[in-house]
Design a protein around this motif. Structure first.
Motif, PDB file in Angstrom:
ATOM      1  N   UNK A 238      37.368  30.700  38.805  1.00 21.01           N
ATOM      2  CA  UNK A 238      38.038  31.939  38.410  1.00 21.01           C
ATOM      3  C   UNK A 238      38.899  32.413  39.578  1.00 21.01           C
ATOM      4  N   UNK A 239      40.127  32.713  39.302  1.00 23.16           N
ATOM      5  CA  UNK A 239      41.124  33.228  40.263  1.00 23.16           C
ATOM      6  C   UNK A 239      41.538  32.214  41.321  1.00 23.16           C
ATOM      7  N   UNK A 240      41.237  30.958  41.096  1.00 24.54           N
ATOM      8  CA  UNK A 240      41.756  29.925  41.991  1.00 24.54           C
ATOM      9  C   UNK A 240      43.268  29.789  41.763  1.00 24.54           C
ATOM     10  N   UNK A 241      43.994  29.503  42.835  1.00 21.48           N
ATOM     11  CA  UNK A 241      45.453  29.441  42.742  1.00 21.48           C
ATOM     12  C   UNK A 241      45.983  28.020  42.963  1.00 21.48           C
ATOM     13  N   UNK A 242      47.054  27.695  42.253  1.00 23.44           N
ATOM     14  CA  UNK A 242      47.842  26.495  42.554  1.00 23.44           C
ATOM     15  C   UNK A 242      49.109  27.001  43.245  1.00 23.44           C
ATOM     16  N   UNK A 243      49.364  26.531  44.444  1.00 23.15           N
ATOM     17  CA  UNK A 243      50.596  26.913  45.144  1.00 23.15           C
ATOM     18  C   UNK A 243      51.745  26.080  44.556  1.00 23.15           C
ATOM     19  N   UNK A 244      52.736  26.760  43.979  1.00 25.77           N
ATOM     20  CA  UNK A 244      53.792  26.015  43.289  1.00 25.77           C
ATOM     21  C   UNK A 244      55.169  26.081  43.951  1.00 25.77           C
ATOM     22  N   UNK A 245      55.373  27.072  44.831  1.00 29.51           N
ATOM     23  CA  UNK A 245      56.716  27.142  45.422  1.00 29.51           C
ATOM     24  C   UNK A 245      56.735  27.870  46.754  1.00 29.51           C
ATOM     25  N   UNK A 246      57.583  27.380  47.653  1.00 29.25           N
ATOM     26  CA  UNK A 246      57.964  28.088  48.879  1.00 29.25           C
ATOM     27  C   UNK A 246      59.424  28.461  48.731  1.00 29.25           C
ATOM     28  N   UNK A 247      59.772  29.677  49.145  1.00 28.45           N
ATOM     29  CA  UNK A 247      61.187  30.059  49.213  1.00 28.45           C
ATOM     30  C   UNK A 247      61.367  30.782  50.548  1.00 28.45           C
ATOM     31  N   UNK A 248      61.433  30.013  51.618  1.00 26.21           N
ATOM     32  CA  UNK A 248      61.478  30.608  52.960  1.00 26.21           C
ATOM     33  C   UNK A 248      62.739  31.423  53.193  1.00 26.21           C
ATOM     34  N   UNK A 249      62.559  32.487  53.995  1.00 29.99           N
ATOM     35  CA  UNK A 249      63.653  33.349  54.429  1.00 29.99           C
ATOM     36  C   UNK A 249      63.812  33.172  55.940  1.00 29.99           C
ATOM     37  N   UNK A 250      65.046  33.253  56.434  1.00 30.32           N
ATOM     38  CA  UNK A 250      65.336  32.816  57.796  1.00 30.32           C
ATOM     39  C   UNK A 250      65.939  33.916  58.667  1.00 30.32           C
ATOM     40  N   UNK A 251      65.877  33.672  59.995  1.00 30.43           N
ATOM     41  CA  UNK A 251      66.617  34.501  60.951  1.00 30.43           C
ATOM     42  C   UNK A 251      67.707  33.615  61.540  1.00 30.43           C
ATOM     43  N   UNK A 252      68.764  34.225  62.079  1.00 34.43           N
ATOM     44  CA  UNK A 252      69.848  33.410  62.647  1.00 34.43           C
ATOM     45  C   UNK A 252      69.373  32.571  63.840  1.00 34.43           C
ATOM     46  N   UNK A 253      68.559  33.135  64.768  1.00 36.72           N
ATOM     47  CA  UNK A 253      68.058  32.289  65.862  1.00 36.72           C
ATOM     48  C   UNK A 253      67.247  31.090  65.358  1.00 36.72           C
ATOM     49  N   UNK A 254      66.502  31.314  64.295  1.00 35.80           N
ATOM     50  CA  UNK A 254      65.705  30.225  63.706  1.00 35.80           C
ATOM     51  C   UNK A 254      66.621  29.127  63.149  1.00 35.80           C
TER      52      UNK A 254
END
Ligand code: AVI
Length: 329
Positions: free
Chosen positions: A283-299
């Protein structure tokens, strides 16, 4: 007009169920469970993604549209080889190409000699793009290819002559960090000194705004995420009960990770016929389905440098929510 739009590869690579089955076997056997967002884009998923791009909460598409509109002349010039040699404009994850048309129009208006090679994992999205280009920009030479990114890289390797590569829409944010770096390195390795690369990065901003973009009020993003299970039901004979799953999206402002999950509302077992296997979910176990990373200019600078690339120019919108970054070997 000289378009070579038909491509035999388009028919060959619709869906490779064995590959998908193996991915699901591994992803659901692992702890925590995970499936790749690459598999969101079947025909229904591609259509839902088009709806997402038009949502009020989903700011990236219209923001990048603004960036490309504002800076179209400078970007078109930066992508064109200085000596005016003809070149290939290759786009990874082209989708419906709505934003790219701004650049295509600009290049054509300048009399630039180039062929446009859109690459996408979705044959239906690509066919739609090719049709619309034939109608709207009949003089454009179009060479579409249905492929995953890694296959597109192999394609690049065989490509003689100058090239400019587009990787827009913050598609790069969908890679986990290690794969992102590896992919950019592999891409950089295929570029000659005069080639150019334009990458779209969604930048960090108000965490609430980011989260809302991935959990819209109309529930289109939820439907997009849940469609992955429908796809597994159809293509692998799985018996996911869609009513027992929900979409959950969370943003981590420390790492810039925007993550989406499918959460099991109850303890359940799911049978996947193509694998002859059952998977247990608490119950309430999750499947991780997506990453949508956000960036900094130095990164972004760091990411480029580690791949052996130089940041030549950074194009942004008024509010600095999004950056299209021009890179050179
Ligand atoms: C394709 N990709 C850049 C989109 C994103 O923002 O990560 C996919 C998406 N997922 C949910 N909404 C949009």
């Amino acid at each position: 007009p000289h378009s070579s739009i038909s491509n035999p590869k388009n028919e060959q690579r619709t869906t490779n169920n064995e590959e998908l089955a193996e991915h699901v076997r591994q992803g659901l056997s692992r702890q925590p469970k995970a499936l790749s967002s690459m598999y969101f884009y079947d025909e229904v998923g591609s259509r839902l993604f088009q709806q997402i791009m038009a949502l009020p909460e989903y700011y990236p598409t219209r923001t990048e549209f603004e960036v490309l509109t504002r800076h179209r002349a400078a970007i078109a010039q930066a992508l064109t080889p200085a000596d005016g040699q003809p070149f290939h404009l290759l786009e990874l994850g082209a989708g419906d190409g709505l934003k790219t048309k701004i650049l295509l129009r600009e290049l054509l208006a300048a009399g630039t000699r180039f062929a446009y090679a859109p690459v996408d994992i979705s044959p239906s999205a690509l066919a739609g793009l090719a049709d619309s280009l034939r109608a709207e920009l009949p003089s454009l030479q179009v060479e579409p290819l249905t492929a995953e990114y890694t296959q597109a890289l192999a394609q690049l390797q065989g490509q003689p002559g100058r090239k400019a590569v587009l990787f827009l829409g913050s598609n790069i944010g969908n890679f986990p960090p290690a794969e992102r770096q590896q992919f950019l390195g592999a891409l950089a390795a295929q570029l000659s000194p005069d080639d150019r690369l334009l990458i779209g990065f969604d930048l960090r901003k108000d965490p609430r705004q980011i989260r809302a973009a991935y959990d819209d009020a109309q529930g289109v993003t939820a439907a997009f995420n849940l469609n992955l299970l429908t796809r597994l039901n159809h293509e692998l004979g799985a018996d996911f009960d869609l009513a027992a799953w929900e979409h959950f999206a969370e943003y981590d402002p420390l790492t810039g990770a925007m993550r989406s999950f499918l959460v099991s509302r109850r303890a359940q077992q799911v049978h996947v016929a193509a694998l002859g296997q059952r998977f247990e979910f608490a119950a309430w176990e999750a499947i991780h389905t997506e990453n949508s990373y956000k960036f900094t200019l130095p990164q972004i600078e760091q990411l480029a440098a580690a791949a052996g690339l130089r940041v030549q120019q950074v194009f942004q919108d008024e509010q600095q929510w999004f950056a299209d970054v021009l890179l050179a070997p």
